[in-house]
Design an enzyme around this catalytic site. Structure first.
Site, PDB file in Angstrom:
ATOM      1  CG  ASP A  80      43.497  46.227  48.673  1.00 49.70           C
ATOM      2  OD1 ASP A  80      44.989  46.140  48.542  1.00 49.70           O
ATOM      3  OD2 ASP A  80      42.858  46.050  48.005  1.00 49.70           O
ATOM      4  N   GLY A  84      50.100  49.557  48.366  1.00 43.15           N
ATOM      5  CA  GLY A  84      50.856  50.006  47.072  1.00 43.15           C
ATOM      6  C   GLY A  84      50.520  51.205  46.427  1.00 43.15           C
ATOM      7  CG  HIS A 109      53.810  46.346  51.820  1.00 41.72           C
ATOM      8  ND1 HIS A 109      52.382  46.169  51.364  1.00 41.72           N
ATOM      9  CD2 HIS A 109      54.204  46.038  50.524  1.00 41.72           C
ATOM     10  CE1 HIS A 109      52.238  45.737  50.108  1.00 41.72           C
ATOM     11  NE2 HIS A 109      53.337  45.714  49.656  1.00 41.72           N
ATOM     12  CB  THR A 129      46.656  31.506  49.158  1.00 45.79           C
ATOM     13  OG1 THR A 129      45.321  31.944  48.460  1.00 45.79           O
ATOM     14  CG2 THR A 129      46.613  30.605  50.184  1.00 45.79           C
ATOM     15  CG  ASN A 188      49.059  39.066  48.475  1.00 49.74           C
ATOM     16  OD1 ASN A 188      48.432  39.158  49.546  1.00 49.74           O
ATOM     17  ND2 ASN A 188      48.454  39.650  47.506  1.00 49.74           N
ATOM     18  NE  ARG A 236      39.793  44.762  48.764  1.00 43.59           N
ATOM     19  CZ  ARG A 236      39.984  43.841  48.016  1.00 43.59           C
ATOM     20  NH1 ARG A 236      39.478  43.016  47.924  1.00 43.59           N
ATOM     21  NH2 ARG A 236      41.433  43.886  47.530  1.00 43.59           N
ATOM     22  CB  SER A 249      40.893  39.670  47.208  1.00 44.66           C
ATOM     23  OG  SER A 249      40.487  40.824  46.502  1.00 44.66           O
TER      24      SER A 249
HETATM   25  C1  IPE Z   1      43.851  41.204  49.196  1.00 47.16           C
HETATM   26  O1  IPE Z   1      44.269  42.262  48.721  1.00 47.16           O
HETATM   27  C2  IPE Z   1      44.759  40.507  50.291  1.00 47.16           C
HETATM   28  C3  IPE Z   1      45.602  41.313  51.317  1.00 47.16           C
HETATM   29  C4  IPE Z   1      44.867  42.782  51.496  1.00 47.16           C
HETATM   30  C5  IPE Z   1      46.354  40.945  52.071  1.00 47.16           C
HETATM   31  P1  IPE Z   1      44.759  42.083  47.130  1.00 47.16           P
HETATM   32  O2  IPE Z   1      45.252  43.596  46.595  1.00 47.16           O
HETATM   33  O3  IPE Z   1      45.838  40.835  47.130  1.00 47.16           O
HETATM   34  O4  IPE Z   1      43.660  41.637  46.366  1.00 47.16           O
HETATM   35  P2  IPE Z   1      43.192  42.173  44.825  1.00 47.16           P
HETATM   36  O5  IPE Z   1      44.520  41.518  44.063  1.00 47.16           O
HETATM   37  O6  IPE Z   1      43.366  43.511  44.598  1.00 47.16           O
HETATM   38  O7  IPE Z   1      42.151  41.279  44.497  1.00 47.16           O
HETATM   39  C1  IPE Z   2      47.633  45.141  50.780  1.00 45.17           C
HETATM   40  O1  IPE Z   2      48.024  46.377  49.921  1.00 45.17           O
HETATM   41  C2  IPE Z   2      48.922  44.470  51.324  1.00 45.17           C
HETATM   42  C3  IPE Z   2      48.844  43.061  50.718  1.00 45.17           C
HETATM   43  C4  IPE Z   2      48.302  42.650  49.790  1.00 45.17           C
HETATM   44  C5  IPE Z   2      50.204  42.335  51.002  1.00 45.17           C
HETATM   45  P1  IPE Z   2      48.393  46.270  48.410  1.00 45.17           P
HETATM   46  O2  IPE Z   2      50.148  45.841  48.118  1.00 45.17           O
HETATM   47  O3  IPE Z   2      47.571  45.130  47.583  1.00 45.17           O
HETATM   48  O4  IPE Z   2      48.021  47.618  47.707  1.00 45.17           O
HETATM   49  P2  IPE Z   2      47.487  48.093  46.348  1.00 45.17           P
HETATM   50  O5  IPE Z   2      46.215  47.228  46.227  1.00 45.17           O
HETATM   51  O6  IPE Z   2      48.442  47.376  45.485  1.00 45.17           O
HETATM   52  O7  IPE Z   2      47.346  49.658  46.459  1.00 45.17           O
HETATM   53 MG    MG Z   3      45.821  45.334  46.727  1.00 48.54          MG
END
Ligand code: IPE
Ligand code: IPE
Ligand code: MG
Length: 239
Positions: free
Chosen positions: A20, A23, A37, A66, A68, A187, A195
């Site tokens: 995680d 983004g 990514h 599921t 995302n 994490r 999550s």
């Molecule tokens: C969990 O991260 C899923 C993955 C890293 C693939 P998310 O970014 O989707 O989780 P939340 O929304 O912060 O709980």
């Molecule tokens: C994890 O990084 C990758 C996926 C969930 C696919 P994020 O895209 O959730 O990154 P943040 O949490 O927005 O920084």
């Molecule tokens: Mg995230």
């Protein structure tokens, strides 16, 4: 326990990581989320290699949940494109890396092309021993519901009786069938929640939450998480 002592201990057999923070990593740099990514995919390669050198037997990574699918179409398409590229490269380097692939999740929602790459990677790496479990369109609740449904189906067909259902038997219906539970779940990114990751398998896992964003995660961070794991006192309900 001093750090030097924990360094001598063997690593956990099974490490799981919620990858995680991609983004936020991109946002900090004024880049599109997809660039985060891409950097996250590099980080995964680096850490998977490092796990192999440490002698970790199983590495389970959360790549796409599921939930995302709720993201913009552009972001989802970007992630799928990166996965596609990663799998094509992994298939080409298969003999060099000798990693065994398994996919946890409902692949039916992926494009036929991506699904075929996943199944090819599983089939062609069956003989290798370091196992990477890639969680793709994975949800812990979804996994449990599917397992329950599969067991019920066999009861309905007269192949199983309800009394046969034990924790061990139920585990065989999960995506993770045959894989020991992870001792350590990491994490990064600063969030402190599961999550929907490995809900069943994490009953007695040690969680380590770290503030580093996944694309910045280095082998040194993994060492730190393992050291923290070795400092924990695991009791499994005993004294
Ligand atoms: C969990 O991260 C899923 C993955 C890293 C693939 P998310 O970014 O989707 O989780 P939340 O929304 O912060 O709980
Ligand atoms: C994890 O990084 C990758 C996926 C969930 C696919 P994020 O895209 O959730 O990154 P943040 O949490 O927005 O920084
Ligand atoms: Mg995230």
């Amino acid at each position: 326990m001093a750090l030097s002592d924990t360094n001598q201990l063997p690593p956990p057999r099974h490490i799981a990581i919620i990858m995680d923070g991609n983004g936020r990593w991109a946002k900090k740099r004024g880049l599109p989320r997809t660039a985060g990514h891409a950097a996250g995919a590099e980080s995964f390669r680096r850490i998977a290699n490092y796990c192999r050198t440490l002698g970790v037997e199983y590495l389970t990574v959360y790549a796409f949940s599921t939930e995302n699918w709720r993201r913009s179409q552009e972001e989802v398409a970007g992630i799928m494109k990166l996965l596609h590229r990663y799998l094509v490269e992994a298939l080409a380097d298969m003999e060099k890396n000798r990693v065994r692939f398994r996919f946890f999740g409902d692949l039916s929602r992926l494009t036929p092309e991506l699904r075929r790459l996943c199944l090819d990677a599983e089939r062609r790496s069956e003989e290798y021993d370091v196992q990477v479990n890639f969680c793709l369109n994975y949800g812990g609740r979804d996994e449990i519901v599917r397992a329950a449904r599969a067991f019920c189906q066999e009861v309905a067909e007269g192949k199983r009786a309800p009394e046969e259902l034990t924790e061990e038997v139920f585990s065989e219906y999960l995506y993770s069938s045959g894989v020991p539970d992870p001792e350590l779940i990491i994490r990064p990114s600063g969030e402190k929640r599961t999550s929907n990751f490995l809900l069943w398998q994490s009953a007695y896992s040690e969680y380590v939450f770290m503030n580093v964003l996944w694309p910045d995660f280095t082998p040194k961070d993994l060492d730190q998480a393992i050291e923290e794991y070795h400092r924990r006192n695991r009791r499994f309900g005993g004294t």
